[in-house]
Design a protein around this motif. Structure first.
Motif, PDB file in Angstrom:
ATOM      1  N   SER A 159      -6.641   1.151   0.537  1.00 50.26           N
ATOM      2  CA  SER A 159      -6.754   1.213  -0.925  1.00 50.26           C
ATOM      3  C   SER A 159      -8.034   0.575  -1.445  1.00 50.26           C
ATOM      4  CB  SER A 159      -5.552   0.536  -1.580  1.00 50.26           C
ATOM      5  OG  SER A 159      -5.644  -0.888  -1.500  1.00 50.26           O
ATOM      6  N   ILE A 160      -8.772  -0.122  -0.586  1.00 49.70           N
ATOM      7  CA  ILE A 160      -9.938  -0.876  -1.049  1.00 49.70           C
ATOM      8  C   ILE A 160     -10.986   0.026  -1.693  1.00 49.70           C
ATOM      9  CG2 ILE A 160     -11.889  -2.300  -0.290  1.00 49.70           C
ATOM     10  CD1 ILE A 160      -9.209  -3.769  -0.442  1.00 49.70           C
ATOM     11  N   ALA A 161     -11.165   1.208  -1.159  1.00 52.79           N
ATOM     12  CA  ALA A 161     -12.173   2.123  -1.718  1.00 52.79           C
ATOM     13  C   ALA A 161     -11.884   2.477  -3.166  1.00 52.79           C
ATOM     14  CB  ALA A 161     -12.248   3.396  -0.871  1.00 52.79           C
ATOM     15  N   SER A 162     -10.629   2.367  -3.589  1.00 51.34           N
ATOM     16  CA  SER A 162     -10.275   2.729  -4.967  1.00 51.34           C
ATOM     17  C   SER A 162     -10.645   1.642  -5.966  1.00 51.34           C
ATOM     18  CB  SER A 162      -8.781   3.039  -5.061  1.00 51.34           C
ATOM     19  OG  SER A 162      -8.010   1.870  -4.832  1.00 51.34           O
ATOM     20  N   ILE A 163     -11.028   0.458  -5.498  1.00 46.50           N
ATOM     21  CA  ILE A 163     -11.365  -0.634  -6.425  1.00 46.50           C
ATOM     22  C   ILE A 163     -12.486  -0.222  -7.371  1.00 46.50           C
ATOM     23  CG2 ILE A 163     -12.396  -2.945  -6.569  1.00 46.50           C
ATOM     24  CD1 ILE A 163     -10.800  -3.734  -4.126  1.00 46.50           C
ATOM     25  N   THR A 164     -13.485   0.470  -6.845  1.00 50.94           N
ATOM     26  CA  THR A 164     -14.620   0.851  -7.696  1.00 50.94           C
ATOM     27  C   THR A 164     -14.244   1.894  -8.744  1.00 50.94           C
ATOM     28  OG1 THR A 164     -15.311   2.504  -6.059  1.00 50.94           O
ATOM     29  CG2 THR A 164     -16.306   0.316  -5.914  1.00 50.94           C
ATOM     30  N   HIS A 165     -13.081   2.520  -8.595  1.00 53.40           N
ATOM     31  CA  HIS A 165     -12.636   3.520  -9.571  1.00 53.40           C
ATOM     32  C   HIS A 165     -11.587   2.972 -10.530  1.00 53.40           C
ATOM     33  CE1 HIS A 165     -14.828   6.450  -7.194  1.00 53.40           C
ATOM     34  NE2 HIS A 165     -14.158   6.063  -6.123  1.00 53.40           N
ATOM     35  N   MET A 166     -11.235   1.698 -10.374  1.00 57.17           N
ATOM     36  CA  MET A 166     -10.228   1.111 -11.255  1.00 57.17           C
ATOM     37  C   MET A 166     -10.816   0.807 -12.630  1.00 57.17           C
ATOM     38  SD  MET A 166      -8.109  -1.495  -8.747  1.00 57.17           S
ATOM     39  CE  MET A 166      -7.181  -2.131 -10.175  1.00 57.17           C
ATOM     40  N   ARG A 167      -9.923   0.706 -13.621  1.00 58.72           N
ATOM     41  CA  ARG A 167     -10.349   0.396 -14.984  1.00 58.72           C
ATOM     42  C   ARG A 167     -10.374  -1.108 -15.229  1.00 58.72           C
ATOM     43  NH1 ARG A 167      -7.586   4.620 -19.073  1.00 58.72           N
ATOM     44  NH2 ARG A 167      -9.530   4.158 -20.186  1.00 58.72           N
ATOM     45  N   ALA A 168      -9.653  -1.861 -14.417  1.00 58.26           N
ATOM     46  CA  ALA A 168      -9.707  -3.317 -14.516  1.00 58.26           C
ATOM     47  C   ALA A 168     -11.117  -3.793 -14.200  1.00 58.26           C
ATOM     48  CB  ALA A 168      -8.712  -3.959 -13.562  1.00 58.26           C
TER      49      ALA A 168
ATOM     50  N   VAL B 243     -17.959  -9.519   0.420  1.00 59.30           N
ATOM     51  CA  VAL B 243     -19.375  -9.257   0.684  1.00 59.30           C
ATOM     52  C   VAL B 243     -19.788  -7.935   0.045  1.00 59.30           C
ATOM     53  CG1 VAL B 243     -21.048  -8.717   2.498  1.00 59.30           C
ATOM     54  CG2 VAL B 243     -19.460 -10.628   2.796  1.00 59.30           C
ATOM     55  N   GLN B 244     -18.888  -6.974   0.098  1.00 61.01           N
ATOM     56  CA  GLN B 244     -19.191  -5.650  -0.444  1.00 61.01           C
ATOM     57  C   GLN B 244     -18.966  -5.558  -1.947  1.00 61.01           C
ATOM     58  OE1 GLN B 244     -16.901  -2.559   1.414  1.00 61.01           O
ATOM     59  NE2 GLN B 244     -17.977  -0.891   0.383  1.00 61.01           N
ATOM     60  N   HIS B 245     -17.896  -6.171  -2.440  1.00 62.99           N
ATOM     61  CA  HIS B 245     -17.508  -5.982  -3.845  1.00 62.99           C
ATOM     62  C   HIS B 245     -17.464  -7.287  -4.648  1.00 62.99           C
ATOM     63  CE1 HIS B 245     -16.409  -1.813  -3.062  1.00 62.99           C
ATOM     64  NE2 HIS B 245     -15.637  -2.208  -2.067  1.00 62.99           N
ATOM     65  N   GLY B 246     -17.814  -8.408  -4.054  1.00 60.62           N
ATOM     66  CA  GLY B 246     -17.644  -9.695  -4.717  1.00 60.62           C
ATOM     67  C   GLY B 246     -18.563  -9.911  -5.909  1.00 60.62           C
ATOM     68  N   ILE B 247     -18.044 -10.622  -6.893  1.00 61.27           N
ATOM     69  CA  ILE B 247     -18.823 -11.006  -8.071  1.00 61.27           C
ATOM     70  C   ILE B 247     -19.805 -12.098  -7.673  1.00 61.27           C
ATOM     71  CG2 ILE B 247     -18.642 -12.156 -10.321  1.00 61.27           C
ATOM     72  CD1 ILE B 247     -15.921 -10.694 -10.636  1.00 61.27           C
ATOM     73  N   LYS B 248     -21.045 -11.948  -8.060  1.00 63.82           N
ATOM     74  CA  LYS B 248     -22.096 -12.870  -7.626  1.00 63.82           C
ATOM     75  C   LYS B 248     -22.540 -13.834  -8.711  1.00 63.82           C
ATOM     76  CE  LYS B 248     -22.410 -10.611  -3.671  1.00 63.82           C
ATOM     77  NZ  LYS B 248     -21.568  -9.429  -3.941  1.00 63.82           N
ATOM     78  N   SER B 249     -22.151 -13.584  -9.955  1.00 65.75           N
ATOM     79  CA  SER B 249     -22.624 -14.414 -11.064  1.00 65.75           C
ATOM     80  C   SER B 249     -21.479 -14.787 -11.986  1.00 65.75           C
ATOM     81  CB  SER B 249     -23.697 -13.664 -11.862  1.00 65.75           C
ATOM     82  OG  SER B 249     -24.014 -14.340 -13.064  1.00 65.75           O
TER      83      SER B 249
END
Length: 427
Positions: A49-58, A79-85
């Protein structure tokens, strides 16, 4: 905790209670552009399900780890999707933006897999017989009194100090990461050992280590052992200055006692009722107070509100977390007031989920707690084990619920909940 580990059926998220208006009036459009932040979830339990994170509205997910099998998964996904700031906008400009905050912790359901190697009397000595002895000491009833093969089927215990070193390294790698999921649970029972039949039926899409439909054994992890594992992680959170996400089931009193013992001697000063009365009678109050000290004094049943004099402020790392989220909070209002007492030196938040707080029939109790929680200390979560549309739906539903209970306009409420999440995560 994610749904694949609880309940008696195969892992699947339960249906959310319907929020359709009784009069069939369409719901107000949901303001996703205001920013929706999930304070507690487990998408790495279903890596497909991780690939769907980029398509979520949250806007962002606060992703927990719980056991040996998911620590590196959470780190790798971050590393791939983490918030950096810390400067994170409410609305998404592109699907590929940073979307999650990683959390590293050892859940109480798996606490039996650790042993306190720094204790003067460790429960495990590294031998096969020592493994049996470890599980007999920390599980109730002792497995040997039932079937010694149960302990033989459990993993070799891992040193607590080793896990803490690994967690500290992950926190250093991810400067915005939190500690979680940690806590205490009196209700949980270990599942039965894996059999060849279970292995043959495993869902390869699920991260190993969960229950996956196995029947439950009679064995529970003793609270003293759970508390040892919890305290060590809370101290690490204090050392690193990170917030924690805390699980508590049928253990609200012992959980509060375990956490509060760590901040003993660090309490914030509180005016006695005598001093309050003197000020009220006309005396000008020149006493110093911290800028974030609560204005209200809470009356807690069975507890006298009195002046706390901790002496000079102690500098440097503290032995307790600066911020705490009690996730899917199921306690009564009296417990809310305990954590909000003005002497408490940690900032405590309360998070609510459709799955746990309403899905298990405890909605009235949850709504009483929501009314008691200050507007700036409430969070929302999905607590789901899979990312995607269902997670979005659960977040929308719980936002609508809380806004209704609080009497907030929907956009105002969603915006407020987002500010609270930033406060909890970033401080």
């Amino acid at each position: 905790m994610c749904q694949q580990h609880s309940g008696d059926s195969e892992p699947s998220a339960p249906e959310a209670p319907s929020l359709q208006n009784e009069s069939d009036i369409p719901l107000e459009p949901f303001p996703w552009d205001a920013g929706v932040f999930d304070a507690h979830c487990h998408p790495t339990d279903t890596m497909t399900s991780i690939a769907s994170i980029t398509h979520m509205r949250a806007r962002a997910l606060t992703v927990m780890s719980t056991r040996a099998q998911d620590q590196d998964l959470v780190s790798d996904v971050a590393v791939q999707h983490g918030i950096k700031s810390r400067e994170i906008p409410a609305s998404l400009n592109s699907p590929g933006e940073d979307r999650l905050i990683p959390c590293f912790g050892w859940h109480p359901w798996f606490s039996y897999q650790l042993y306190d190697d720094l204790s003067s009397n460790p429960t495990y000595d590294g031998t096969p017989s020592g493994k049996i002895s470890h599980y007999d000491k920390i599980l109730a009833p002792s497995p040997s009194s039932k079937d010694v093969s149960f302990s033989e089927g459990l993993p070799d215990p891992k040193p607590l100090s080793e896990f803490l070193r690994e967690t500290k390294s992950r926190l250093e790698k991810h400067p915005l990461a939190l500690i979680g999921e940690v806590g205490l649970d009196k209700a949980f029972r270990l599942p039965q050992s894996w059999t060849s039949a279970h292995e043959a039926q495993r869902d390869e899409g699920l991260t190993p280590g969960g229950r996956e439909g196995r029947t439950l054994s009679p064995h529970r992890v003793q609270m003293a052992h759970q508390a040892t594992i919890l305290r060590a992680q809370l101290r690490l959170a204090g050392e690193m200055g990170r917030a924690v996400s805390v699980h508590g089931v049928q253990a609200h009193g012992v959980l509060y006692d375990t956490i509060s013992k760590l901040w003993k001697g660090y309490e914030k000063p509180v005016q006695s009722r005598r001093d309050q009365k003197r000020v009220a009678e006309g005396a000008e109050d020149f006493s110093s107070s911290s800028e974030d000290e609560d204005d209200e004094i809470y009356d807690i049943p069975g507890r006298e509100v009195k002046k706390v004099n901790p002496g000079p402020a102690k500098q440097g790392p503290k032995p307790f977390p600066p911020r705490i989220c009690l996730h899917s909070f199921s306690g009564p209002v009296e417990v809310v007031k305990q954590y909000l007492h003005p002497s408490v030196p940690a900032k405590v938040f309360f998070s609510f989920s459709i799955v746990i707080n309403w899905g298990t029939g405890g909605g009235d109790k949850a709504e009483e707690a929501i009314r008691a929680v200050p507007n700036d200390r409430i969070l929302v979560e999905s607590d789901l084990h899979t990312a995607g549309e269902q997670m979005d739906q659960y977040l929308e539903d719980v936002c609508r619920k809380i806004c209704k209970v609080k009497g907030w306009e929907l956009r105002e409420g969603v915006d407020r909940l987002g500010r609270n999440w930033r406060d909890f995560v970033f401080g």
